[in-house]
Every structure is written in C-alpha cells, then in structure tokens.
Design an enzyme around this catalytic site. Structure first.
Site, PDB file in Angstrom:
ATOM      1  N   GLY A  78     -34.729  85.255  61.667  1.00 41.49           N
ATOM      2  CA  GLY A  78     -34.387  84.884  63.040  1.00 41.49           C
ATOM      3  C   GLY A  78     -32.912  84.721  63.318  1.00 41.49           C
ATOM      4  O   GLY A  78     -32.541  84.172  64.359  1.00 41.49           O
ATOM      5  N   HIS A  79     -32.067  85.199  62.423  1.00 43.07           N
ATOM      6  CA  HIS A  79     -30.613  85.095  62.609  1.00 43.07           C
ATOM      7  C   HIS A  79     -30.027  86.490  62.844  1.00 43.07           C
ATOM      8  O   HIS A  79     -30.120  87.356  61.974  1.00 43.07           O
ATOM      9  CB  HIS A  79     -29.959  84.468  61.373  1.00 43.07           C
ATOM     10  CG  HIS A  79     -30.472  83.107  61.040  1.00 43.07           C
ATOM     11  ND1 HIS A  79     -30.043  81.974  61.700  1.00 43.07           N
ATOM     12  CD2 HIS A  79     -31.383  82.697  60.116  1.00 43.07           C
ATOM     13  CE1 HIS A  79     -30.667  80.917  61.186  1.00 43.07           C
ATOM     14  NE2 HIS A  79     -31.483  81.331  60.232  1.00 43.07           N
TER      15      HIS A  79
END
Length: 210
Positions: A78-79
């Site tokens: 999720g980065h």
C-alpha cells in the site's frame, strides 16, 4: 514463549509445518528456526492465509533455510513511492479527511525459490524475487534482485560473489534436475551428490535417462 524447534542442530520439513495455503513447498525442504523459535509460516511476512488473490511464496525441493530468514510479501503493502506521499491513507479511511484516498496496493508477483537453494540465517527476500536453482544466499543478505542459478550472493543489497561451478557444470546440473529424481536414484547417486564430481553425476544420469 514455547520454542517450535527442539534443537538448533535439526530443522523441520516445511511440508510438516506450513499451514498457510499461499505457501507452496517441495519435498525435503526444511527450515531450521531454533534461534527465533517460530514455525516457517511466520517467515512469510504479510501473507494473508485466507485470500487466494494474493502473491504466493513458492519454494522448491531440497532447500535449506536458516533461522530468522524472511520473505516480504504483499506487494508494495500500500505504499506508492511514485506518488506525492507514500503514506497508505486508504487503509485509515475511518478518518474522514482520508475518505477519498485511492488504494495504492500493487502486487509484485509470486516469490519463487528454486530447488536446492540455501538461504542463510536472517536473510531477507523482497517481494516478487526469483531465486534460481542451487543458489546460496548469505546470512543477513537483503535480496532485492533476482538471483541466477548456482550463484552465491551476499550483502545489503545482495550482490553476486561468485558462481558455485563453471558454466558448463551449471548447464549439466540444470539439465539433470537431480531434485526431481526418485529416491532410489538419489540413493544410488549419493556418493556423487556428496562430491564435486558434476561430470560423473551427469554420466550416471545419462545411464538411466536413456
């Protein structure tokens, strides 16, 4: 905390301890985790066991994995470093200010460990990495790129130190695929498997391959 392992001198087969269905293992591969105390499932970080749409950890046969080795899964987690912010706002949408955030998650692809691979203690393999047959990963190495067959790598980030054998010998080993042999054939070839006689092993293989 109870140690999953009885001794630092004896590992346990992955096939006897892996419960996560997203970890696929071959025969006789083992994890020797006494000094960290947990079973192999905990070596696969962020790998959801209850979803089938995630990247898989695939490990071949006759692999040796040292205590505390880890495999970072879940893609980019999720980065997005190519966005203005790498913060995963999407996963904190209970905060009204973050409610319109986009999901930044991206898969990395399966992490694939070949056959007869030796991974040293506390080595870390990043998402989506492919490690070739017969490779050796040094202790505490950070593997950020694919590793070619029969290469020895080490460091942070891991770099090739040398090849285990000549190019010709590596070609013979890859042709034979001894890790797929029956136990009967492995037993007969054991003196050569426990030696540097790659050419002799190949000659033995040719006798039963034809």
């Amino acid at each position: 905390m109870t140690n999953y392992f009885d001794s630092p001198f004896k590992g346990k087969l992955l096939s006897e301890q892996v419960k996560n269905p997203n970890i696929k293992v071959g025969r006789y591969s083992y994890y020797s985790g006494y000094y960290h105390g947990h079973s192999f499932d905990d070596c696969a970080r962020y790998l959801f066991p209850d979803r089938d749409d995630v990247d898989k950890l695939i490990i071949g046969s006759f692999c040796s994995i040292g205590s505390g080795a880890s495999f970072i899964m879940a893609g980019n987690q999720g980065h997005r470093y190519d966005w203005a912010s790498s913060f995963p706002f999407f996963y904190m949408q209970e905060e009204p200010a973050f409610s319109s955030a986009l999901d930044a998650f991206q898969k990395a692809g399966n992490t694939v460990i070949g056959n007869d691979v030796w991974i040293g203690s506390e080595a870390m393999v990043m998402p989506g990495i492919k490690i070739g047959h017969g490779a050796v990963i040094g202790s505490r190495s950070l593997v950020t790129k694919d590793v070619e067959p029969y290469a020895i790598v080490g460091g942070n980030p891991a770099k090739k130190i040398k090849k285990r054998f000549t190019d010709e010998e590596i070609s013979l080993l890859l042709e034979m695929e001894w890790w797929n042999w029956s136990l009967e054939k492995i037993k007969a070839a054991m003196p050569m498997l426990c030696s540097s006689n790659i050419v002799g092993l190949h000659k033995y293989w040719l006798e039963f391959a034809v």
